[in-house]
Design an enzyme around this catalytic site. Sequence first.
Site, PDB file in Angstrom:
ATOM      1  N   ASN A  76       0.812  -1.200   0.000  1.00  0.00           N
ATOM      2  CA  ASN A  76       0.000   0.000   0.000  1.00  0.00           C
ATOM      3  C   ASN A  76       0.857   1.266   0.000  1.00  0.00           C
ATOM      4  O   ASN A  76       0.956   1.975  -1.007  1.00  0.00           O
ATOM      5  CB  ASN A  76      -0.952  -0.034   1.202  1.00  0.00           C
ATOM      6  CG  ASN A  76      -2.039   0.999   1.095  1.00  0.00           C
ATOM      7  OD1 ASN A  76      -1.924   1.958   0.355  1.00  0.00           O
ATOM      8  ND2 ASN A  76      -3.099   0.816   1.851  1.00  0.00           N
ATOM      9  N   ASP A  77       1.517   1.517   1.126  1.00  0.00           N
ATOM     10  CA  ASP A  77       2.252   2.778   1.247  1.00  0.00           C
ATOM     11  C   ASP A  77       3.377   2.905   0.221  1.00  0.00           C
ATOM     12  O   ASP A  77       3.695   4.001  -0.212  1.00  0.00           O
ATOM     13  CB  ASP A  77       2.811   2.913   2.664  1.00  0.00           C
ATOM     14  CG  ASP A  77       1.692   2.896   3.696  1.00  0.00           C
ATOM     15  OD1 ASP A  77       0.663   3.544   3.439  1.00  0.00           O
ATOM     16  OD2 ASP A  77       1.839   2.230   4.733  1.00  0.00           O
ATOM     17  N   VAL A  78       3.974   1.765  -0.162  1.00  0.00           N
ATOM     18  CA  VAL A  78       5.122   1.838  -1.072  1.00  0.00           C
ATOM     19  C   VAL A  78       4.714   2.144  -2.512  1.00  0.00           C
ATOM     20  O   VAL A  78       5.567   2.341  -3.368  1.00  0.00           O
ATOM     21  CB  VAL A  78       5.957   0.532  -1.043  1.00  0.00           C
ATOM     22  CG1 VAL A  78       6.558   0.331   0.335  1.00  0.00           C
ATOM     23  CG2 VAL A  78       5.138  -0.659  -1.460  1.00  0.00           C
TER      24      VAL A  78
END
Lengths: 470, 103
Positions: free
Chosen positions: A396-398
């Site tokens: 997600n964040d990456v």
Amino acid sequence: MGVSILAIIYIIAAVTFIMGLKMMSNPASARKGNMIAGVGMVAAILGTIFLYRNPDGGLLQNHIWIFAAIAVGTLIGVMAAKKVKMTAMPEMVSLFNGLGGASATLISVIEFNHLADMGFPVDASSAGTLGIIFAGVILGNITFSGSIVAWGKLSGKFKDFAFKGQHIINLLLLGASIALAVFIISDLQADTTTMLFYVVFMLSLVYGIFFVLPIGGADMPVVISLLNSLSGLSAACGGFLYDNKVVFTGGILVGAAGTILTVLMCKAMNRSLVNVLIGSFGGGGKSTSTGEQGQHKEISLNDAAVVMSYANKVLIVPGYGLAVAQAQHACHELEKLLEAKGVQVKYAIHPVAGRMPGHMNVLLAEADVSYDKLLEMEQANEEFPTTDVVLILGANDVVNPAAKTDPGSPIYGMPILDVELAKNVIVNKRSMKPGYAGIENGLFFRPKTSMLFGDAKKALQDLCGEIKSL
Amino acid sequence: MEAVFHWISANEQMVYILILVIFLGFIIISRVPTVLHTPLMSHANAISGVVIIGAIIVMGRAASDNYVALILGFLAVLLGTINVVGGFVVTDRMLEMFKKKKT
């Protein structure tokens, strides 16, 4: 004679530690390096038990107790190490690390009692010794309680916890521990020395807890690496106390290596260490308004299977979702099926994907994925423009474009995988809930993106089924 | 201040080791690829368990009626052993999977 042999054993052990770390820099030699350092460690331990001589010339006593402790410890260590699932590796490393820290603390406590029994002789050397004892207790305790909290958080037993002004309280706790230690050393003969020693003991223990508790999600790998470095330094304190050069060298080596590894990881996220430690990343519940939330669209299994089967090149972006679902084998299965259809399949690995650097590499290696297929971030970003389908598995964040576009986002400035350069993006997630860092991801609402909801393992197995039946 | 200088000169060897090993650690690690970061951390963690040698010395020195030192020492050796043995075995398990695969 025995003492000289022991000195030589220690020198050889120190060399094996350095060789071991050095050989870890290449996948081909890494395993051998680990074994060499292990052999060096065993030699140093056995040498100490049988050859070490006290300053008064006597050999060590209590062999039965020592061997009993080693036997029980070996049994527990091997069992834990063999039983742990590859996905739970970060927690395990953190837990082992904490135990090492506890061991260093205990040594310092015993040495303190030893000094106390001698009535704290007032001279420069005992003040120096006491300084090292305090350093050992403070570092060892932070390592111990911090690692236990990190273990609990990674295995989902503890939640993130932060309150207003926590950083100030943390600084006060640490400052008070050090100031008290200095105060005690300045007046060894005071009646309060022993009592205050245990106050420092408690303060540093509490500091370790508060230090790790607010640090959230994506920053966990950095903290584990930092704690690892602290455990090395606390071991070095033990080495200093006994004028034991192999313990000192090993400890400092790990301290230095852990520090540089921590810095490298911060660099990979384009953030400073201070920012990681006081940034309260994701723990503070700061909501960022991306302002671009709209409708996401779903894709059926059948459509996803078709799009991927007829692609030229598919890049898979694994994340923590893959790890929790134990989906690495299903993922390799999908890779083989697609390759049989002439599709080129590779993996794009973000340096901090998962809960630990290299976490994804270990998982995929477990599932027999060849490491030639794993692309690092820079290589992957060069390949995205020529990629037909990107399959994001629980990452997600990456891949969050807010890191590039939204200066208000807590992850702003972190390099990401530019999955949007590819023709299609398929995101597998369990739900629309934000990722571990608690930030909305605008990627999911882009026209190129389609969502494939479900547990990563089940989704991949179903996808394999669909592709087979095409 | 004088005490600090005196302390440093009294421990000159250790200070040399400290400085040289810090540089050594920095240089060795700056070359490790991201792929190996997890095993590396775990390996370094196992090495930091070298503190067990200190724990063994503490235990071996304790008088056989000093139960506080014996019990604390026993715990220190036990925890240190778990750290060392577990660390090396876990690292080996991870690295075993990095063998080059033929596809």
